[in-house]
Motif scaffolding. Structure first.
Motif, PDB file in Angstrom:
ATOM      1  N   ARG A 168       1.046  -1.052   0.444  1.00  0.00           N
ATOM      2  CA  ARG A 168      -0.068  -0.087   0.328  1.00  0.00           C
ATOM      3  C   ARG A 168       1.094   1.301  -0.122  1.00  0.00           C
ATOM      4  O   ARG A 168       1.660   1.609   0.709  1.00  0.00           O
ATOM      5  CB  ARG A 168      -0.739   0.215   1.254  1.00  0.00           C
ATOM      6  CG  ARG A 168      -1.887  -0.581   0.825  1.00  0.00           C
ATOM      7  CD  ARG A 168      -2.792  -1.064   2.045  1.00  0.00           C
ATOM      8  NE  ARG A 168      -3.720  -0.012   2.868  1.00  0.00           N
ATOM      9  CZ  ARG A 168      -4.277   0.067   4.111  1.00  0.00           C
ATOM     10  NH1 ARG A 168      -4.227  -0.577   4.715  1.00  0.00           N
ATOM     11  NH2 ARG A 168      -3.723   1.348   4.828  1.00  0.00           N
ATOM     12  N   LYS A 224       3.186   6.767   7.257  1.00  0.00           N
ATOM     13  CA  LYS A 224       1.898   6.513   8.204  1.00  0.00           C
ATOM     14  C   LYS A 224       2.794   6.158   9.107  1.00  0.00           C
ATOM     15  O   LYS A 224       2.460   6.131  10.368  1.00  0.00           O
ATOM     16  CB  LYS A 224       0.518   5.427   8.027  1.00  0.00           C
ATOM     17  CG  LYS A 224      -1.111   6.454   6.871  1.00  0.00           C
ATOM     18  CD  LYS A 224      -1.577   5.572   7.357  1.00  0.00           C
ATOM     19  CE  LYS A 224      -2.481   5.843   6.416  1.00  0.00           C
ATOM     20  NZ  LYS A 224      -3.833   5.806   5.485  1.00  0.00           N
ATOM     21  N   VAL A 225       4.267   5.376   8.814  1.00  0.00           N
ATOM     22  CA  VAL A 225       5.061   4.525  10.202  1.00  0.00           C
ATOM     23  C   VAL A 225       6.256   6.189  10.690  1.00  0.00           C
ATOM     24  O   VAL A 225       6.740   5.585  11.021  1.00  0.00           O
ATOM     25  CB  VAL A 225       5.420   3.445   9.801  1.00  0.00           C
ATOM     26  CG1 VAL A 225       4.131   2.725   9.731  1.00  0.00           C
ATOM     27  CG2 VAL A 225       6.217   2.879   8.525  1.00  0.00           C
ATOM     28  N   ASP A 226       6.146   6.530   9.384  1.00  0.00           N
ATOM     29  CA  ASP A 226       7.475   8.075   9.761  1.00  0.00           C
ATOM     30  C   ASP A 226       6.914   9.069  10.070  1.00  0.00           C
ATOM     31  O   ASP A 226       7.531   9.925  10.034  1.00  0.00           O
ATOM     32  CB  ASP A 226       8.012   7.570   8.473  1.00  0.00           C
ATOM     33  CG  ASP A 226       7.614   8.780   7.128  1.00  0.00           C
ATOM     34  OD1 ASP A 226       6.606   9.014   7.186  1.00  0.00           O
ATOM     35  OD2 ASP A 226       8.207   7.864   6.229  1.00  0.00           O
ATOM     36  N   GLY A 227       5.530   9.559  10.234  1.00  0.00           N
ATOM     37  CA  GLY A 227       5.520  10.778  10.615  1.00  0.00           C
ATOM     38  C   GLY A 227       4.998  11.526   9.632  1.00  0.00           C
ATOM     39  O   GLY A 227       4.526  12.618  10.611  1.00  0.00           O
ATOM     40  N   SER A 228       5.438  11.167   8.589  1.00  0.00           N
ATOM     41  CA  SER A 228       5.317  12.632   7.955  1.00  0.00           C
ATOM     42  C   SER A 228       3.612  13.266   6.854  1.00  0.00           C
ATOM     43  O   SER A 228       3.620  13.816   6.283  1.00  0.00           O
ATOM     44  CB  SER A 228       5.661  12.550   6.697  1.00  0.00           C
ATOM     45  OG  SER A 228       6.380  11.078   5.976  1.00  0.00           O
ATOM     46  N   LEU A 229       3.042  11.456   7.042  1.00  0.00           N
ATOM     47  CA  LEU A 229       1.815  11.655   6.226  1.00  0.00           C
ATOM     48  C   LEU A 229       0.999  13.404   7.147  1.00  0.00           C
ATOM     49  O   LEU A 229       0.960  12.737   8.259  1.00  0.00           O
ATOM     50  CB  LEU A 229       1.209  10.577   6.814  1.00  0.00           C
ATOM     51  CG  LEU A 229      -0.235  10.702   5.821  1.00  0.00           C
ATOM     52  CD1 LEU A 229      -0.383  11.038   4.432  1.00  0.00           C
ATOM     53  CD2 LEU A 229      -1.159   9.965   6.126  1.00  0.00           C
ATOM     54  N   ILE A 265       1.245   3.162   3.558  1.00  0.00           N
ATOM     55  CA  ILE A 265       1.571   3.014   4.512  1.00  0.00           C
ATOM     56  C   ILE A 265       2.411   3.615   5.054  1.00  0.00           C
ATOM     57  O   ILE A 265       3.013   3.856   5.993  1.00  0.00           O
ATOM     58  CB  ILE A 265       2.035   1.645   4.228  1.00  0.00           C
ATOM     59  CG1 ILE A 265       0.326   1.117   4.811  1.00  0.00           C
ATOM     60  CG2 ILE A 265       2.677   1.174   6.233  1.00  0.00           C
ATOM     61  CD1 ILE A 265       0.250  -0.381   4.579  1.00  0.00           C
ATOM     62  N   PRO A 266       4.290   4.039   4.091  1.00  0.00           N
ATOM     63  CA  PRO A 266       5.076   4.723   4.927  1.00  0.00           C
ATOM     64  C   PRO A 266       4.666   5.804   5.368  1.00  0.00           C
ATOM     65  O   PRO A 266       5.752   5.978   6.327  1.00  0.00           O
ATOM     66  CB  PRO A 266       5.966   4.393   3.810  1.00  0.00           C
ATOM     67  CG  PRO A 266       5.659   3.560   2.773  1.00  0.00           C
ATOM     68  CD  PRO A 266       3.485   3.111   2.997  1.00  0.00           C
TER      69      PRO A 266
END
Lengths: 773, 153
Positions: free
Chosen positions: A207, A213-218, A210-211
């Protein structure tokens, strides 16, 4: 160049946005700040509204959907890339923003892939057709003499002659009209590919969301900040049906950062410069509320179920009456009767409702995670008395409530206050407010009778269901969202609501259903208002119906799986070759994966210590998707705690776009079902909802996660002479049978039948003690 | 209001605030961080989790004035452009559904693994039990943690 200009000017070059660049909320926000003038409705009858090919031969897809967390955007890209013949990695997808994407209604009903995927595939196929025509003209070679792969068109007879999509049209408009009576029917001339030619569909690219969403950049909808923005918090009535008499503004006027109290009817909000100031001010604001003369709510779930059984229904659905039910009962060898109850359960998203509204330029922009952003645009425009062209909604990711944002209260509230103040306003609900005042999945009572003949065949089913669902909340309606109700708006005719019968595929010769909806005494401004919670009536009605089938199997001394299969195989109607055959295949696949050994319940080898084990099966059809779930439980007879140690899911939603993403959607929905089976219930007394946090409306936790979940994707029609199955929906189906599977497994482990949801340990222990287990 | 200096992800920030303000609002609204999120404001769900002195801390109920030591947020886990192994495992396992709670899941898991790099299944359940997910991604979260802990899953 901004998207809206592209949509209304022709033949212009646009600045190349490479697929690798961040195309999402950041770009959209920049777009928003530059925007002036009325907000357009992208014309779904223009190919350019759906697809832009850039000069570097990458493509951006603009679709009218939103993602509830299942990764549908990735699947849209797979489907459209496949039809367009472009590499998946060279595409991006933009969703749900009302002035730059066509209106496909946002999300809901598990229809993203099943319904909305079709126009997406067709327009991508049309773009491919047009590009091949252009290359044909360029090379003087008929289309049949061209090959295309990864956005490069090659002359078959002379492979040195190639041209890329970017060279043909990069940054320019297609100017190709489409047809179709409505957006779901949108089509060009081209036909979509047969299943056998799809190369990207069926793979599992990770997806794309997802990246970040897990590194805080979204950047989520909660993260948007605008110059001059202020923070708002609601002050809700302390008891249901209370009337606001007066507000003592002096109680907060001197607080730091205080901006304004906004109030109309029974709606009250406080606005401050900073977030923590607004929270403090909302707590401190003194309001004089007049309680209603008599309490307005039933006395908790006990009072609710009693009320539901005794009151006169407000509406009913057309009953089914097949065969001679009374005659079958008169001749029955055995008759079984049971009642079931499911309480109100909350949506309770992990993040409460929120939105930011910007009233700049005399217009209104709402940054929101509303799953139905297009409907919110229309609803807010009507609510505020603005032209719809002055309003737009920018959809951004948010915490999922699985139906909660279909009527997005916070967006309406933020927009109203922003218009009042003339400043950007961020509205954020608090946890107690979300738990108490969000929309609820409707409560149900059931009364079911069944007849068996001497051979143990089920000869009659008499099924009656009542839901507490009258005045069910509509989608972003300007007169039914909570702020409108608190303003005092009332519909003459509240929504009828719905009850449900889950499955008519069992071959039972005599069947009767009675589906009724009751209204609670307080219909408006109530914290017990109902909305669509993931598969709105399915988990409740499937719990009752599939528990009952299990009870019939027990009475017939039959294995519960074989009892079901027998009733599915008995059918000879048109369905038998399709729906029933697929049902049988899914049940058998789940049973095989589980290692199901046929025997009647309860489990003769349940264990002799504190831990009793058992298995339970339940099955359902949802739209065209068929699902079977098997739960293996451990029941602690000393504490009453139930652990679903293993779950097996057989699932057929037709053509699978992204198997790994589908697996995870099913994982989540299955555990959501376990949560609703074991924990979830809205607590209330006669005055107010008592569920105000995660203690008083508990949810599944890490302690409860199954040790193993097996998902078997049964993709296929057993009839080889039928065309390939299309793609059906999957977001909600695995929500449907799980409560019943857990209940049936508890029976198998303990011999005790639980007919009231949820199965918290206190209730289970009491039932075990009563049965001396 | 008064000046408070916070060290966050290796940088010092001085902000003029009411020092009683919960740390969450300062991180989000004054420092512009997006990892820690408001979920309940009650310390019950974990969406706001940050790491202070090696411990997973619920920033929504932590007065800013009480903070001593370096604060690490989700944004501070990656080092030299390389994701933390937990973040990579979250991608490899495709853990999130909506993803809103995953800040708390990842930060809580990090503090847990830093203390106990090889937890048992039961220790993982216990250690993560107060961090809620309403998309119910628990099964995949536990698989991702086991992956980082070097366990076959």
């Amino acid at each position: 160049m901004i998207r809206r200009e592209f949509l209304k000017t022709s033949g212009m070059l646009i600045v190349g946005v490479s697929a690798g660049a961040i195309v999402g909320p950041f770009a959209v926000e920049a777009d928003a700040q530059a925007a002036r003038g009325l907000y357009p409705d992208p014309d779904f009858h223009q190919l350019d509204s759906w697809i832009v090919i850039h000069q570097d031969s990458t493509a951006t897809f603009y679709v009218g959907k939103t993602d509830c967390g299942q990764g549908t955007g990735t699947s849209f890209r797979q489907m459209m890339s496949d039809e367009l013949d472009i590499a998946y990695k060279d595409t991006t997808c933009i969703m749900g923003t009302t002035d730059i994407t066509v209106d496909q209604g946002g999300s809901g009903g598990s229809d993203a892939i099943q319904t909305d995927g079709w126009p997406m595939r067709r327009v991508a196929a049309e773009a491919r057709r047009v590009l091949l025509e252009m290359a044909s003209t360029r090379f003087g070679v008929p289309v049949a003499g061209l090959a295309v792969s990864n956005a490069i068109i090659t002359v078959k007879a002379d492979p040195s002659k190639t041209i890329t999509y970017g060279e043909l049209i990069g940054g320019k408009r297609f100017n190709v009209p489409l047809t179709g009576a409505n957006i779901d029917a949108t089509t060009g001339v081209a036909k979509v590919k047969p299943v056998q030619e799809l190369k990207i569909v069926g793979l599992s690219p990770q997806r794309y969301d997802i990246p970040a969403k897990v590194d805080g950049s979204l950047k989520w909808a909660v993260d948007v900040k605008l110059p001059g923005m202020v923070h708002a918090r609601n002050v809700k009535p302390p008891v249901a049906g209370a009337k606001l008499v007066s507000i003592d503004e002096s109680s907060v006027r001197n607080l730091p950062g205080f901006v304004r109290v906004v109030s109309k009817g029974n709606y009250v909000a406080v606005v401050c410069e900073r977030e923590e100031q607004a929270i403090a001010a909302a707590k401190q604001l003194k309001c004089n509320w007049q309680k209603p003369a008599t309490p307005q709510l039933p006395d908790g779930s006990d009072g609710l179920f009693k009320y539901m059984r005794s009151t006169t229904p407000k509406s009913s659905q057309t009953p089914i009456n097949i065969g001679n039910v009374d005659g079958a009962f008169a001749n029955a060898a055995k008759m079984i009767e049971a009642e079931y109850e499911v309480p109100f359960q909350g949506h309770n998203a992990i993040g409460p409702g929120h939105a930011l509204a910007d009233p700049s330029n005399g217009q209104m922009t709402i940054y929101s995670n509303d799953m139905k952003s297009y409907g919110m645009r229309n609803g807010v425009a009507q609510f505020l008395g603005m032209q719809r062209e002055q309003v737009r909604v920018i959809w951004m990711e948010g915490p999922q409530g699985y139906g909660r944002t279909a009527a997005d209260d916070a967006g309406f509230e933020a927009a109203y206050i922003a218009k009042e103040l003339g400043r950007p306003v961020r509205m954020q609900w608090m946890r107690d407010e979300e738990q108490a005042w969000d929309t609820k999945g409707p409560a149900f009572t059931f009364k079911i009778r069944g007849a068996l003949d001497a051979q143990g065949h089920m000869t009659a089913l008499d099924y009656a269901a009542r839901s507490a669902d009258y005045n069910h909340l509509g989608y972003n309606e300007p007169d039914t969202v909570l702020i409108a109700q608190l303003f005092g708006q009332r519909r003459d005719k509240p929504a009828a609501g719905s009850s449900a019968f889950p499955n008519d595929l069992y071959e039972i010769p005599n069947r009767r259903t009675l589906l009724e909806v009751v209204g609670l005494p307080l219909l408006w401004e109530t914290p017990l208002r109902t909305g669509n919670l993931r598969d709105p009536n399915g988990p409740q009605s499937t719990f009752a119906a599939e528990s009952f089938i299990d009870e019939m199997a027990f009475a017939a001394k039959a294995d519960p799986l074989e009892f079901r299969l027998r009733m599915l195989m008995a059918g000879t109607g048109e369905d038998s070759g399709f729906k029933r055959a697929r049902s049988i295949a899914v049940l058998k696949a789940a049973a095989e994966k589980y290692g199901w050994q046929p025997r009647p319940g309860p489990n003769p080898n349940r264990g002799s210590g504190d831990i009793l084990t058992g298995r339970g099966v339940a099955y359902a059809f949802r739209n065209q998707t068929v699902i079977a779930q098997i739960a293996e439980v451990e029941v602690n007879r000393k504490t009453g705690r139930v652990w679903v140690k293993r779950a097996v899911v057989g699932h057929d939603c037709g053509l699978v776009i992204n198997p790994e993403a589908l697996h995870r959607t099913i994982d989540g929905a299955t555990q959501h079902g376990i949560s609703r089976a074991l924990y979830e219930e809205v607590a209330f007394d006669t005055e107010k909802v008592l569920s105000r946090d995660w203690v008083t409306h508990p949810t599944l936790t890490h302690m409860d996660a199954p040790a193993r979940i097996d998902v078997v994707l049964v993709n296929g029609d057993p009839n080889p002479n039928r065309p390939d199955l299309p793609h059906y929906g999957a977001g909600e189906a695995a929500m449907k049978p799980m409560i019943a599977a857990v209940a049936n497994a508890i029976f198998d482990a303990t011999g005790v039948r639980l007919r009231r949801v949820p199965f918290r340990k206190e209730r289970v222990l009491a039932a075990l003690n009563a049965a001396k287990v | 209001m008064s000046n408070v200096t916070l060290r966050v992800n290796g940088r010092a920030h001085t902000v003029d605030i009411d020092p009683a303000t919960p740390l969450l609002y300062i991180l989000r609204n004054d420092l512009g961080l997006q990892g820690p999120r408001f979920g309940c404001g009650l310390g019950q769900c974990g969406a706001c989790t940050v790491i202070i002195n090696g411990a997973a801390v619920r920033s929504c109920i932590t007065p800013t004035s009480s903070v001593r030591g370096e604060i690490t947020t989700l944004e501070g886990l990656a080092k030299d452009g390389k994701l933390h192994p937990l973040q990579q495992a979250w991608i490899d396992e495709q853990v999130p559904q909506c993803g809103f709670c995953q800040n708390g899941q990842i930060m809580t898991a990090k503090a847990m693994l830093d203390r106990n790099p090889h937890p048992t299944d039961e220790q993982i359940r216990q250690g993560m039990s107060g961090t809620l997910c309403r998309c119910m991604t628990y099964y995949r979260i536990q698989a991702a943690i086991k992956r980082v802990a070097g366990r076959n899953v």
